[in-house]
Design a protein around this motif. Structure first.
Motif, mmCIF file in Angstrom:
data_model
loop_
_atom_site.group_PDB
_atom_site.id
_atom_site.type_symbol
_atom_site.label_atom_id
_atom_site.label_comp_id
_atom_site.label_asym_id
_atom_site.label_seq_id
_atom_site.Cartn_x
_atom_site.Cartn_y
_atom_site.Cartn_z
ATOM 1 N N UNK A 295 0.875 -1.170 0.000
ATOM 2 C CA UNK A 295 0.000 0.000 0.000
ATOM 3 C C UNK A 295 0.913 1.221 0.000
ATOM 4 N N UNK A 309 -5.591 4.539 8.154
ATOM 5 C CA UNK A 309 -5.606 3.222 7.514
ATOM 6 C C UNK A 309 -5.514 2.125 8.576
ATOM 7 N N UNK B 294 6.428 8.414 -1.027
ATOM 8 C CA UNK B 294 5.197 8.024 -0.336
ATOM 9 C C UNK B 294 5.476 7.051 0.814
ATOM 10 N N UNK B 295 4.483 6.869 1.628
ATOM 11 C CA UNK B 295 4.546 5.844 2.673
ATOM 12 C C UNK B 295 4.144 4.536 2.020
ATOM 13 N N UNK B 296 5.029 3.551 2.068
ATOM 14 C CA UNK B 296 4.779 2.297 1.365
ATOM 15 C C UNK B 296 4.923 1.151 2.357
ATOM 16 N N UNK B 297 3.831 0.462 2.607
ATOM 17 C CA UNK B 297 3.832 -0.556 3.659
ATOM 18 C C UNK B 297 3.171 -1.838 3.187
ATOM 19 N N UNK B 298 3.731 -2.993 3.564
ATOM 20 C CA UNK B 298 3.098 -4.262 3.202
ATOM 21 C C UNK B 298 1.712 -4.358 3.851
ATOM 22 N N UNK B 299 0.740 -4.813 3.084
ATOM 23 C CA UNK B 299 -0.626 -4.923 3.590
ATOM 24 C C UNK B 299 -0.702 -5.842 4.803
ATOM 25 N N UNK B 302 -0.959 -4.343 8.217
ATOM 26 C CA UNK B 302 -2.285 -3.838 8.610
ATOM 27 C C UNK B 302 -3.183 -4.996 9.051
ATOM 28 N N UNK B 303 -3.206 -6.035 8.225
ATOM 29 C CA UNK B 303 -4.155 -7.130 8.487
ATOM 30 C C UNK B 303 -3.735 -7.928 9.727
ATOM 31 N N UNK B 304 -2.494 -8.379 9.744
ATOM 32 C CA UNK B 304 -2.113 -9.350 10.785
ATOM 33 C C UNK B 304 -1.475 -8.715 12.010
ATOM 34 N N UNK B 306 -2.223 -5.496 12.880
ATOM 35 C CA UNK B 306 -3.160 -4.464 13.347
ATOM 36 C C UNK B 306 -2.521 -3.078 13.379
ATOM 37 N N UNK B 307 -1.639 -2.828 12.423
ATOM 38 C CA UNK B 307 -1.033 -1.504 12.311
ATOM 39 C C UNK B 307 -2.097 -0.475 11.919
ATOM 40 N N UNK B 308 -2.045 0.682 12.550
ATOM 41 C CA UNK B 308 -2.938 1.777 12.172
ATOM 42 C C UNK B 308 -2.079 2.978 11.802
ATOM 43 N N UNK B 309 -2.424 3.655 10.733
ATOM 44 C CA UNK B 309 -1.635 4.825 10.360
ATOM 45 C C UNK B 309 -2.521 6.070 10.327
#
Lengths: 389, 389
Positions: A295, A309, B294-299, B302-304, B306-309
């Protein structure tokens, strides 16, 4: 091969002590399911100890995450089952993982102290990785949730076998992040994914509007129509978003209502372009990464547009919510399904027959996963493991 | 040139009607400050209308966002001032933007109905883009916040002139997203930025530990020492994070405490590598994008995990919080500053002298911004606009 030896060892063990009626798909090491999965046979379960129930599976789902789990790359790990036929103290069996996370079962026998279940009740799994690709299991009563409806109420077995992963995900993503009111809009990419189609249907049932993003394709009008028939308000392709004029069109559709929730299962450009449609203070919720791209979002969206997000993982939701909340959710979904308001996924039922040997079933199952890896199954695959003759 | 014509028009207008004592840096079109800024002279303000105050600026800060504002690329837009010398109905002046967002002023005159201020009180701006690069302004009393302390209490003018943007940002990012307790850890990149250094100091004052990430440099040990002297618990370079062993080191430092808050002002790899250090359920808060990546992060995070940005923008915080909350925050910061617990940024004060003509000041100011764009100023620049002779 390890798995063959294992299978033989199981069969020998049980053939001497009891008649083997049941079957499970198991693995003892991580790897491709087309290489490591084996069918084993095991005897009928002993009566359930206190606070547990014996359940028999009616239909079990194969989900993409099951493949990752068997490969050993999924964060939710199954526990080794050292004694598949009992929850009592371990035997000298070689421990295995029983595969499968989602499925519909019925209550077979009820242990002392268990309340709220009766024989033949339909249940779904509350715990992850129970090992649903089997004919029967002994489980803690708190690890299953009773369905308030069953086939006689119009709920089908495919509905029940596919209830705890995708429909719950779709429902919760529409509820947990933004307080959406009737008439509000939601945007999603991968709108034709299994979850995407459930989002469309559940949003429609709640009076919400959906803006659905999909890949461009030859038969787009027909394809869009199929999503609209399901309840989609509007369908656009990712390419459409490249046209600046489309923003005006979207504003017209939404009558200027803010777009506060975006659901993402793709990643990469299909996410970045979707997020740019969002209003100030919106939430991007990711539940998949089909493109395998990260993302990637401009920082300014976070700072100046207050974008937030998150990820959604039903396994985490389940662990952090009460039994009452889960029963309420399952009850709501079962109700919609029984009234035909929520379609079961297009599916294909594969029966692992009672007259097949473990070797034959192992071969067939490995072939299925091999075909699946090559994209030969377009529909959800549901396993029906027959009791062995 | 438009701005020269404008300047002349102002001077002509006022020279005929009153004596011009005050000066402001203004622009009438967006562009590079080194091209569009001009000094203009205007007469003393009339007495303040009800509910307003006349304030005189003591020192005004130049922040990076001011440059973006003048360029017209910042989301917070100033309003055109059609009559800089009065809040009364418009004159036939050509409207201008008075530049400057942050500054320290003192109360000069108080309009009817205004409570809580007395003459010579120090005030900071609560509203964005008040136009602080000027000698005096008439403002609504609700658009300024009284400082409970001043120079006689040990609070310096540079402290006061740099209080409402960076220290508030640092303080709020440490408070608004994670409920941090004494001994908890925070990680930040760009740790040697103005905000980064304030985060270090405020965290220290709160008993929090900071893991500070910076670029590799020749004099790293000395540089790290300077941040540690400020209160940094640990300092690492982005390159250090490439070494897998560093994770073990960090776990040792944090004694296995979860790392739940990451502050980001860089973007790109410096953000991705930082986020990978975070525990489950952590928050990434971005307030800058120095790398322009940009901020580029593996999905999967977020899913596993529980990262919130989120993003943090003090302007938004200010608009969405009560006067009481803002006064409390300013009071707390002023207290720390007056006791020397929070350093003013390294700065250079540029005086725009009373004996310089508007043309001379315009030229000098444009030169300053030109030098700034070339990176010639390593310190925060504070403007002191003297009343014109």
């Amino acid at each position: 091969m390890l798995t063959r030896t294992l299978t033989s060892s199981f069969r020998r063990q049980f053939s001497s002590s009891s008649i083997a009626y049941n079957r499970a798909l198991v693995y003892s090491r991580n790897g491709s399911p087309s290489e490591v999965l084996s069918a084993i046979t095991y005897p009928d379960l002993p009566p359930p100890p206190p606070n547990t129930v014996n359940i028999r599976f009616i239909l079990s789902a194969i989900n993409p995450a099951d493949i990752n789990t068997i490969e050993g790359v999924y964060p939710s790990k199954p526990t080794l089952t050292s004694n598949i036929n009992s929850t009592g103290p371990g035997s000298d069996e070689q421990p295995v993982f029983v595969a499968g996370n989602e499925g519909l079962a019925q209550i077979d026998q009820i242990g002392d102290g268990v309340e709220g279940f009766k024989q033949n009740d339909w249940v779904v799994m509350d715990k992850s990785q129970v090992g649903t690709w089997s004919t029967c299991r002994n489980v803690s009563a708190k690890d299953v949730i009773r369905l308030p409806l069953k086939d006689s109420d119009g709920l089908t077995a495919p509905h029940g076998a596919t209830m705890t992963v995708n429909p719950t995900t779709a429902f919760n993503m529409l509820r947990e992040f933004v307080d959406l009111k009737e008439g509000d809009w939601v945007v999603q990419n991968g709108a034709n994914s299994a979850v995407g189609k459930l989002v469309i249907q559940i949003a429609k049932l709640r009076g919400l509007n959906t803006l659905n993003l999909v890949r461009a394709r030859d038969n787009f009008a027909e394809f869009a129509k199929s999503l609209e028939d399901l309840g989609a308000t509007k369908v656009l392709t990712y390419d459409d978003l490249k046209d600046k004029a489309v923003r005006g069109k979207i504003q017209e559709w939404t009558s200027g209502k803010p777009l506060l929730l975006a659901l993402n299962c793709i990643g990469g450009d299909a996410t970045t372009s979707m997020v740019k449609l969002l209003s100030n203070g919106a939430h991007l919720v990711s539940y998949g990464a089909m493109s395998k791209q990260p993302i990637s979002l401009p920082t300014s969206l976070f700072i100046f547009k207050d974008l937030m997000t998150h990820g959604f993982w039903q396994t985490r939701w389940s662990k952090t919510h009460s039994r009452e909340e889960k029963e309420e959710l399952i009850g709501k979904l079962a109700g919609w399904m029984s009234r035909g308001q929520l379609q079961a996924p297009e599916h294909e039922i594969i029966t692992l027959g009672k007259n097949e040997t473990d070797e034959e079933v192992s071969q067939r199952v490995r072939g299925i996963f091999s075909d699946m890896a090559e994209g030969k199954y377009k529909k959800k695959v549901l396993l029906k493991l027959e009791d062995k003759a």
